[in-house]
Write an enzyme that holds these catalytic residues in place. Structure first.
Site, PDB file in Angstrom:
ATOM      1  N   GLY A  38      -0.342  26.291  22.856  1.00  0.00           N
ATOM      2  CA  GLY A  38      -0.400  25.021  22.145  1.00  0.00           C
ATOM      3  C   GLY A  38      -1.196  23.937  22.833  1.00  0.00           C
ATOM      4  N   ARG A  96       2.108   0.419  15.106  1.00  0.00           N
ATOM      5  CA  ARG A  96       3.290  -0.348  14.695  1.00  0.00           C
ATOM      6  C   ARG A  96       4.251  -0.602  15.851  1.00  0.00           C
ATOM      7  NH1 ARG A  96       4.871   3.079   9.416  1.00  0.00           N
ATOM      8  NH2 ARG A  96       3.853   4.712  10.651  1.00  0.00           N
ATOM      9  N   GLN A  97       4.065   0.117  16.949  1.00  0.00           N
ATOM     10  CA  GLN A  97       4.899  -0.113  18.129  1.00  0.00           C
ATOM     11  C   GLN A  97       4.142  -1.051  19.072  1.00  0.00           C
ATOM     12  OE1 GLN A  97       6.913   3.429  19.723  1.00  0.00           O
ATOM     13  NE2 GLN A  97       6.060   4.588  18.001  1.00  0.00           N
ATOM     14  N   HIS A 131      -3.039  -2.464  12.413  1.00  0.00           N
ATOM     15  CA  HIS A 131      -1.787  -2.995  11.864  1.00  0.00           C
ATOM     16  C   HIS A 131      -1.559  -4.430  12.332  1.00  0.00           C
ATOM     17  CE1 HIS A 131       2.154  -2.884  10.088  1.00  0.00           C
ATOM     18  NE2 HIS A 131       2.725  -3.170  11.235  1.00  0.00           N
ATOM     19  N   ASP A 170       5.556  -8.043   1.806  1.00  0.00           N
ATOM     20  CA  ASP A 170       6.497  -8.630   2.764  1.00  0.00           C
ATOM     21  C   ASP A 170       5.887  -9.903   3.342  1.00  0.00           C
ATOM     22  OD1 ASP A 170       4.627  -7.767   4.732  1.00  0.00           O
ATOM     23  OD2 ASP A 170       5.677  -5.863   4.942  1.00  0.00           O
ATOM     24  N   LYS A 194      11.913  -9.183   1.549  1.00  0.00           N
ATOM     25  CA  LYS A 194      12.715  -7.975   1.729  1.00  0.00           C
ATOM     26  C   LYS A 194      13.427  -8.014   3.074  1.00  0.00           C
ATOM     27  CE  LYS A 194       9.163  -5.191   4.014  1.00  0.00           C
ATOM     28  NZ  LYS A 194       8.279  -4.025   3.978  1.00  0.00           N
ATOM     29  N   ARG A 196      14.804  -5.202   6.143  1.00  0.00           N
ATOM     30  CA  ARG A 196      14.673  -3.824   6.613  1.00  0.00           C
ATOM     31  C   ARG A 196      15.834  -3.521   7.559  1.00  0.00           C
ATOM     32  NH1 ARG A 196      10.281  -0.459   6.554  1.00  0.00           N
ATOM     33  NH2 ARG A 196       8.835  -2.158   6.094  1.00  0.00           N
ATOM     34  N   ASP A 224       3.427   4.235   4.146  1.00  0.00           N
ATOM     35  CA  ASP A 224       4.083   5.301   4.898  1.00  0.00           C
ATOM     36  C   ASP A 224       4.913   6.143   3.929  1.00  0.00           C
ATOM     37  OD1 ASP A 224       5.246   6.958   6.736  1.00  0.00           O
ATOM     38  OD2 ASP A 224       5.870   5.379   8.112  1.00  0.00           O
ATOM     39  N   THR A 228       8.714   0.833   0.344  1.00  0.00           N
ATOM     40  CA  THR A 228       8.527  -0.609   0.199  1.00  0.00           C
ATOM     41  C   THR A 228       7.726  -0.938  -1.055  1.00  0.00           C
ATOM     42  OG1 THR A 228       8.653  -1.022   2.580  1.00  0.00           O
ATOM     43  CG2 THR A 228       7.497  -2.655   1.256  1.00  0.00           C
TER      44      THR A 228
END
Length: 315
Positions: A38, A96-97, A131, A170, A194, A196, A224, A228
């Site tokens: 792998g 997103r992190q 993002h 959002d 909204k 979450r 994603d 939403t």
């Protein structure tokens, strides 16, 4: 810098081939695969000494495999004496992190990946609709973040919209929605409020704005699971929206995305080709894809010729 060469990993082969065709070059000869255990196996099969090299690779699913393909290719090219290496990352995974929320014990993985890219020898990054734009500051090398949303906007102009209104799904997407609304002759805006409660789940609370008998254009940087957007579309239709269109640059479409889209009130979902679509998504009648190949090809040409990228978006 002359002698431009394009290489591609396995994440977006069709987009890479299209970009190469737009630039009238062939994709570089490289073997990118895996050993039996792998591990990523890369070999560059042509001379790149002194060349201006661009590697086209989204870090989408399988995220870690595609990420490792990119960095291992960079190392192989660096050891082969490439003159300059630009990572062309249409979709930048882990974006997103990008922060710690309320000092929670979590990593800032976007920063980790940026450091990884810098340490392995990438000289420059070209990406699309990050993002969060401040992620550019995580890198120790120049980053060009080009706007796929303008390709989406051009498509909006081709639709026979009746009394349109731009909707942010959002609060965080208000700036993006406002930019599109301004381009659409300063049309009105609405916002979905909204909550979450946990990851990949959101609950629509309110629609801020008047959407009755209007064509609603939901805009976001990515889809994603689609939960939403589908909830937003349902809320808009309940409040009398005439039609609902959803526009997003990055089609992640993970988890229950197929089921959500099949059962949604969205009249059409329009996305870009920064991530390949699965066969079942491609067959959905309400999903349409736009290509970013011309825009990315022009950006690559400008970088190679030391021309301005921002000039692409000044008109």
């Amino acid at each position: 810098m002359s002698d431009m060469k394009l290489f591609s990993g396995n994440s977006v082969p069709k987009l890479a081939e299209s970009i190469a065709n737009k630039l009238y070059v062939n994709l570089g000869n490289a073997s990118v695969g895996k050993f039996s255990d792998g591990e990523i196996n890369v070999q560059i099969n042509e001379n790149v000494r002194g060349s201006d090299v661009f590697i086209i690779q989204s870090t989408c699913f399988p995220t870690n495999d595609n990420l490792m393909e990119l960095v291992v290719m960079v190392d192989a090219l660096r050891r082969a004496s490439a003159g300059r290496i630009t990572a062309v990352i249409p979709y930048f995974g882990y974006a997103r992190q990008d922060r710690r929320v309320r000092s929670s014990r979590v990593p800032i993985t976007a920063k980790v990946v940026a450091d990884f890219f810098s340490s392995v020898g990438i000289d420059r990054v070209l990406t699309v609709d990050l993002h969060a734009e401040q992620i550019q500051g995580f890198f120790d090398v120049p980053v060009d973040n080009v706007f796929g949303s303008l390709i989406l906007f051009e498509d909006m102009l081709k639709i026979d919209l009746k009394n349109p209104i731009v909707v942010s799904p959002d609060i965080g997407g208000v700036i993006r929605a406002r930019a599109i609304a301004k381009l659409l002759h300063d049309t009105d805006m609405a916002i979905i409020d909204k909550r979450r409660p946990h990851i990949n789940f959101s609950q629509v609370m309110h629609v801020i704005g008047e959407v009755f008998n209007r064509d609603c254009i939901l805009v976001d940087d990515m889809i994603d699971t689609g939960g939403t957007l589908c909830q937003a579309a349902e809320a808009l239709k309940k409040r009398g929206a005439r039609r609902v269109f959803a526009y997003a640059t990055h089609p992640i479409f993970s988890g229950n995305a197929v089921k959500n889209l099949q059962n949604s009130n969205i009249d059409e979902v329009v996305v870009c080709d920064t991530i390949p679509l699965s066969k079942i998504i491609q067959e959905l009648p309400n999903v349409r894809t736009l290509t970013l190949s011309s825009m990315l090809a022009e950006a690559i040409r400008r970088i190679s010729n030391e021309e301005s990228i921002s000039a692409m978006f000044e008109h």
